[in-house]
Every structure is written in C-alpha cells, then in structure tokens.
Scaffold this motif. Sequence first.
Motif, PDB file in Angstrom:
ATOM      1  N   HIS A   1      -1.403  51.487   2.268  1.00 35.08           N
ATOM      2  CA  HIS A   1      -1.028  52.046   3.565  1.00 35.08           C
ATOM      3  C   HIS A   1      -2.046  53.057   4.067  1.00 35.08           C
ATOM      4  CE1 HIS A   1       3.014  50.433   2.344  1.00 35.08           C
ATOM      5  NE2 HIS A   1       2.858  49.943   3.556  1.00 35.08           N
TER       6      HIS A   1
ATOM      7  N   ARG B   1      -4.872  50.955   5.380  1.00 31.69           N
ATOM      8  CA  ARG B   1      -4.591  50.380   6.698  1.00 31.69           C
ATOM      9  C   ARG B   1      -4.802  51.410   7.804  1.00 31.69           C
ATOM     10  NH1 ARG B   1      -0.283  49.037   8.440  1.00 31.69           N
ATOM     11  NH2 ARG B   1      -0.700  47.079   9.547  1.00 31.69           N
ATOM     12  N   ASP B   2      -4.438  52.659   7.508  1.00 33.06           N
ATOM     13  CA  ASP B   2      -4.587  53.710   8.517  1.00 33.06           C
ATOM     14  C   ASP B   2      -6.046  53.936   8.890  1.00 33.06           C
ATOM     15  OD1 ASP B   2      -1.861  54.097   8.555  1.00 33.06           O
ATOM     16  OD2 ASP B   2      -1.898  55.835   7.206  1.00 33.06           O
TER      17      ASP B   2
ATOM     18  N   ASP C   1      -6.240  46.642   9.754  1.00 31.08           N
ATOM     19  CA  ASP C   1      -5.178  45.783   9.243  1.00 31.08           C
ATOM     20  C   ASP C   1      -5.672  44.685   8.305  1.00 31.08           C
ATOM     21  OD1 ASP C   1      -3.262  47.171  10.624  1.00 31.08           O
ATOM     22  OD2 ASP C   1      -3.318  45.854  12.381  1.00 31.08           O
TER      23      ASP C   1
ATOM     24  N   HIS D   1     -13.037  45.175   3.285  1.00 31.08           N
ATOM     25  CA  HIS D   1     -12.657  45.569   4.648  1.00 31.08           C
ATOM     26  C   HIS D   1     -13.801  45.254   5.611  1.00 31.08           C
ATOM     27  CE1 HIS D   1     -15.041  49.412   4.879  1.00 31.08           C
ATOM     28  NE2 HIS D   1     -15.051  49.199   3.592  1.00 31.08           N
TER      29      HIS D   1
ATOM     30  N   THR E   1       2.284  45.831   5.266  1.00 26.48           N
ATOM     31  CA  THR E   1       2.427  46.077   6.689  1.00 26.48           C
ATOM     32  C   THR E   1       2.617  47.581   6.862  1.00 26.48           C
ATOM     33  OG1 THR E   1       4.843  45.858   6.703  1.00 26.48           O
ATOM     34  CG2 THR E   1       3.551  43.832   6.955  1.00 26.48           C
TER      35      THR E   1
END
Length: 248
Positions: A109, A112-113, A117, A136, A37
């Motif tokens: 992380h 995700r950026d 998500d 992705h 997350t």
Amino acid sequence: MRELVFALEYTPGCNRVADTLADHPAVRVRSLSLHATADSLWRVDHATGTPESLEAVEDAFLNSDYYADCLAAEDCGATQTTRVLDRTDDTLVLYSHWERTPTCESVPHIARDHLGDGVLFETRHEGRHYTWRLIHSGEGDVTAFFDDLEAAVGECARMEMLRTAETSAPAGAGEGGPSGLSPAQEAALRAAVEHGYYESPREVDVGELAEHLGVPRSTLTYRLRRAEEQLAKQHVAGEGVEEPPVSL
C-alpha cells in the motif's frame, strides 16, 4: 521499468511469522501471487520445511493477532482471512485476504501511494528477514516510498537496500556493482574470504565473523546466503565465466 529489492529485518516480538521462522530457520516462504488495491490485499504463499515447522508456520498465519503483512505494531482492526490451499509433508500453500482500516499500513500500500498502481510484488521470507522485490514504472517517488516505509516500520524492523536497477539491464548490472551484490553483501563476502570462512577447515565460524563485523549472526548469515545465491546463479547462467579450453 525499474526493479527495487530490499529486506526488512524484524526485531523479536514485532512480527509473529518472523518470530516463528526464526525458531525454524530451515523454513522458506515465498509469494506465488500478491495483489493490492487501495483497501485490500490478497496473496498466495508457498512454504517449505519439515512437518513440525510447517505446523508452527500455519499456526502463526492463522492465529496471529493481526495480519502478518500489516506494519502496525498492534491490532489495527483489519479484517483478515487465511486459508490452507494445499498441504503435504514438506510444503504448505496459504491464501490470505486482508481488508484495511485507516490505521493499517503495508509495503504494497505504501508502494501504491508513491510508485503507482501497476507495481508487481515478489517476496521471500526466511528467519527475521523479509525480502521484497518490486517492479514499477520508474516514474514514482522512490525516496518518498522509503521514507514512509521507514516511518511505518519504526523500530520493529531494519531496512536494507539490496538492489535497484533497470529491469532491462543484464543480471548483475544494478547499482550494487558488477556482481549485482549490495554493498553490505559485498562487504560480508569479502570479509568471509579474508578471514578464512571458506577455507577447509574453516578458520572462523559465522558467529566469530559476525562479531568482527559488528552485525547480528542472523544478518550475516542472510547476507552471505543471498550473495552466494546471486553468484551461483550468475555462474550457472554463464555470465562472466570463460569457457574452459577444449582438450584435443
């Protein structure tokens, strides 16, 4: 959906798990589950090796100064918890949970950026090589992802792109060429054949071949192993392999 496969090759002293695996080259660590997350990361890893080597790996995970997936070069103040879920003579299953601080960075992380998500992660760790496979949506900014990742790892690791492709494409149909190998793997395999590495007896050992190619021995060993694995899987799956004639 798109697939990204790349490897980080850690320099000595930058990642305790990588240093431990380099000291125990027979150990393999793969992720069974990995989720992130915005503020945390949790994962389950499966390691195989000898009892002595797994003790060293367990110690590296449990007693490192900072979480192994953090790309910081020093303690970033994150809160981490690692527990042993299962242990046998030749296997070790570890659960890790990591709460970030503003100075923490990790592959998931950063992904995700820039990639959104819904990214799926799969990892394999052997020696100093940490291989990541990401699935992705294909709508993110891959270039920005790799730019930020390169900045985060700094001089602690070298990145190597292995494959990028549509996940719906047949195996071996990625941008690495018809064989599915990356250019570096293709070059390593070709040099190995041309210099007699696969002859019996061998005309060159891996150290001599690595010196000829101007790469570290561990890097060449890793590239050859991954290339051999890819080609072996294609062969068993029957891709591009003609059926032998039937004798009557």
